[in-house]
Design an enzyme around this catalytic site. Structure first.
Site, mmCIF file in Angstrom:
data_model
loop_
_atom_site.group_PDB
_atom_site.id
_atom_site.type_symbol
_atom_site.label_atom_id
_atom_site.label_comp_id
_atom_site.label_asym_id
_atom_site.label_seq_id
_atom_site.Cartn_x
_atom_site.Cartn_y
_atom_site.Cartn_z
ATOM 1 C CD GLU A 296 54.512 -3.188 46.580
ATOM 2 O OE1 GLU A 296 54.869 -3.073 45.420
ATOM 3 O OE2 GLU A 296 54.746 -2.169 47.518
ATOM 4 C CE LYS B 131 53.470 -0.775 42.750
ATOM 5 N NZ LYS B 131 54.649 -0.672 43.668
ATOM 6 C CB CYS C 228 52.499 0.206 46.807
ATOM 7 S SG CYS C 228 53.606 1.412 47.923
ATOM 8 C CD GLU D 33 11.724 19.557 72.088
ATOM 9 O OE1 GLU D 33 11.750 19.826 73.423
ATOM 10 O OE2 GLU D 33 11.607 20.744 71.459
ATOM 11 C CE LYS E 291 2.544 16.640 66.920
ATOM 12 N NZ LYS E 291 3.103 16.689 68.249
#
Length: 689
Positions: free
Chosen positions: A56, A125, A181, A491, A645
């Site tokens: 800044e 800002k 900021c 698995e 499955k």
């Protein structure tokens, strides 16, 4: 993704290199500050950065106070900006610099976005701190006081305001927004709306002074904002060179992505330096698409987002990027390398499993648990969970009915480990030899083995797996209990389980969303906690050192082996790699080539990067060809042959953000899909680099 880039170029895989600069500045010396800014700008671009952010008011210094009302200083800042703009002509990166700027006879604290000899946008800002040590409203005006939405700079009309997203044409996922900021310190930072408007990289030019405890608070602010906005957040702060008349400066700079710290600068440095990292823009886009609440939030704030402007610019991704991927890729995405984090992970997962089983037992009003014990990893961990659940319920561990069921390929090692484990747990332990019933079934089927022939096909294997599970269910009926499942997430992903009446099924599966790599560490964690005493810890360590095997095919039909004859990983690939592939494919929806790239970054050199301290086995490494081969196995098994499955799995608790594969939870997929699109994309991966 750009296939014309080299495979090891991060930009090919949706990353962009960003840099946060901490220049050593001089108070009220814009030309000197411009020279240092340009030097760092060039250095970052040479290292492949697409974005370079500066502090800044970096061209003037933040601590000028009433000098900001001196025309000589303001003129000098504009001249300094002109030098930065001119330097950018030959640089393939966008820079964001801070300076005071006069607009409409007022002074604004601004961030200026510069690329290819142009000022792309000016963002003032929004919130000016005017409390404590801050007195910004004395010199500056807040963004909301501006009437115009454009300013004239160096003969060009430039967009001015906080409602601007700056996007790279050649990298459409690279979309910048800048706040300054204090904007981040407010209840609703401007970057919140910027993210909803499409910004993926949020930049904060800060000059935050340092006091006790502020560093940790910055981490909280930046981390949470990047998480809420599903964005990368670059935070750059003033450091050495700012006036210490009344304040001190540490130059802390941070890069976060989706709430995760990617890089952090050294603090209190006495020299200019850069903080650099590669942020994953594709990950951000995928997360925003996946989390439907992000889109719903944009819809609810549509009025505030209407009228936001997008400024596009040219930024070709560099063909060569020095240093490879500039971020840490965890080898074990389910297992933190940091010892403290791993301990916390194991504590949480273990207790999630235990508490879930406690609830199921209380709700079902069932007092006994039936479980099969193989002497291997998964059933060991499941038994540890069941034992802890019984302790928590105030029930005797003898209410755990544990059975080891040796078959044709059960080794003496695993059988002895099963008995030793059941003994140290203190459960009701029994052994059932399933070979007679398996022989009868094989004979009934007319299988060659029933006639004495050594034929060990899938039927031979599944008869044993089915007999074990069938016994467990009937034992549960007989004794008034429920069957605890032992199969794990890895698995299920690979379809490495016998469907239906096999290890696929149980009344409640405590392990179903825990991957194999994490189960290893959970067992080690329990051993380290001494929950089973010294003898129990020794038994667990022996189990951890045992080959992962289904133990269904014997090495010798006439002789029981001392060690397991089969190796699961010789069929499905190394679990450490397949768990890596699973996480990034399911959690982030990555294309195979990107998964392979990340796997190469993580696994090609065993000497680089962190490893968990409790690692069992060697520190393996894999070539790209090996990764490609095993990833192909994963993709085929996961997408083409195993979903049926997963479409009917038992109830089980989800334990982590890596997800579960339950159709009632994270993963719903057709059982008859093809794997071609993934396997074809995998072909774009070279065999070597």
């Amino acid at each position: 993704m750009k296939h014309d880039l080299p495979f090891l170029n991060p930009y090919r895989h949706g990353f962009a290199r960003v840099a946060v600069a901490m220049p050593r500045n001089r108070v009220a010396d814009p030309l000197s500050n411009a020279a240092e800014t340009i030097r760092l700008y060039r250095e970052a671009e040479a290292q492949g950065a697409a974005v370079v952010a500066f502090p800044e008011l970096g061209l003037s210094a933040y601590t000028c106070d009433d000098l900001f009302h001196q025309s000589a200083l303001l003129d000098g800042c504009e001249e300094a900006l002109a030098q930065v703009v001119e330097a950018s002509r030959d640089l393939n990166a966008v820079a964001v610099v801070g300076l005071p700027l006069r607009v409409e006879h007022r002074l604004f604290n601004c961030a200026v976005v510069v690329a290819r000899g142009r000022v792309l946008a000016v963002l003032p800002k929004t919130y000016l701190p005017n409390y404590g040590e801050f007195y910004e409203a004395r010199q500056f005006n807040a963004a909301g006081s501006a009437i115009t939405d454009h300013v004239q700079l160096f003969g060009h009309r430039v967009p001015f305001g906080t409602d601007i997203v700056v996007r790279a044409r050649e990298l459409p996922l690279l979309a910048l927004h800048v706040e300054i900021c204090e904007d981040l310190w407010t209840p609703i930072p401007p970057s919140s709306f910027a993210a909803l408007a499409g910004a993926t990289v949020l930049v904060n030019l800060s000059a935050s002074n340092i006091i006790i405890g502020k560093s940790a608070y910055r981490h909280q602010l930046v981390g949470q904002q990047s998480a809420r906005c599903i964005a990368a957040y670059l935070y750059t702060s003033a450091g050495i060179g700012e006036s210490t008349t009344d304040l001190a400066w540490d130059g802390q700079s941070l890069i976060y992505e989706c709430g995760e710290l990617v890089a952090e600068s050294a603090r209190f440095a006495n020299q200019s330096h850069l903080l650099m990292a590669d942020v994953d823009l594709e990950r951000l886009a995928h997360e925003r698409m996946r989390l439907t609440s992000f889109g719903e939030t944009a819809r609810r704030h549509k009025a505030e987002l209407t009228g936001w402007r997008t400024v596009e610019f040219d930024l070709a991704p560099p063909a060569q990027v020095p240093g490879g991927l500039m971020r840490t890729v965890e080898r074990f995405p389910y297992v933190p390398a940091d010892a403290r984090s791993l301990d916390e992970r194991c504590y949480e997962v273990f207790n999630i499993q235990v508490q879930s089983l406690v609830q199921r037992l209380e709700a079902s009003r069932i007092g006994k648990v039936v479980i099969g014990i193989s002497g291997g990893l998964d059933s060991t961990h499941a038994l540890l969970v069941v034992a802890q659940a019984m302790d928590r319920l105030g029930r005797p561990r003898t209410d755990i009915l544990a059975y080891t069921m040796p078959g044709f390929a059960t080794s003496t090692r695993t059988l002895q480990q099963a008995h030793a484990l059941m003994r140290v747990v203190g459960c009701t332990a029994q052994e059932i030899d399933i070979r007679p019933s398996c022989r009868q079934m094989l004979a009934d089927l007319g299988h060659p083995f029933g006639r004495g022939e050594p034929v060990y096909d899938v039927t031979f294997e599944n008869v044993q797996a089915g007999e074990r599970t069938s016994h467990l269910f009937r034992l549960a009926n007989h004794h008034g209990g429920i069957v605890a499942g032992t199969g794990d997430l890895s698995e299920l992903a690979l379809g490495w389980c016998t469907y239906g009446v096999g290890d696929h099924m149980s009344h409640y599966n405590v392990n179903a969303s825990v991957p194999k790599t994490l189960i290893k560490h959970l067992v080690h964690w329990v051993a380290g906690k001494g929950l089973l005493g010294e003898e129990g810890s020794q038994v667990l360590q022996a189990i951890l050192g045992t080959e992962i095997s289904p133990e269904l095919v014997p090495a010798d039909a006439q002789k029981q082996g001392a060690e397991p004859a089969q190796s699961t990983e010789s069929v499905v690939g190394p679990y450490e790699l397949q768990d890596f592939h699973l996480y990034h494919t399911v959690r982030h929806g990555m294309r195979p080539s990107k998964v392979a790239y990340l796997a190469w970054c993580a696994w090609h050199d065993g000497e680089k990067g962190p490893w968990p301290d409790t690692l069992h086995g060697g520190r393996n490494q894999y070539t790209l060809a090996e990764i490609k081969k095993h990833l192909g196995t994963f993709l085929y098994r996961f997408f083409q042959i195993s979903q049926f499955k997963r479409s009917c799995v038992p109830n089980a608790p989800k334990v982590g953000s890596g997800g579960s594969l339950s159709p009632r939870g994270d993963w719903r997929a057709p059982s008859d899909s093809e794997s071609r699109v993934w396997l074809d994309e995998l072909k774009t991966v070279p065999d070597e680099v």
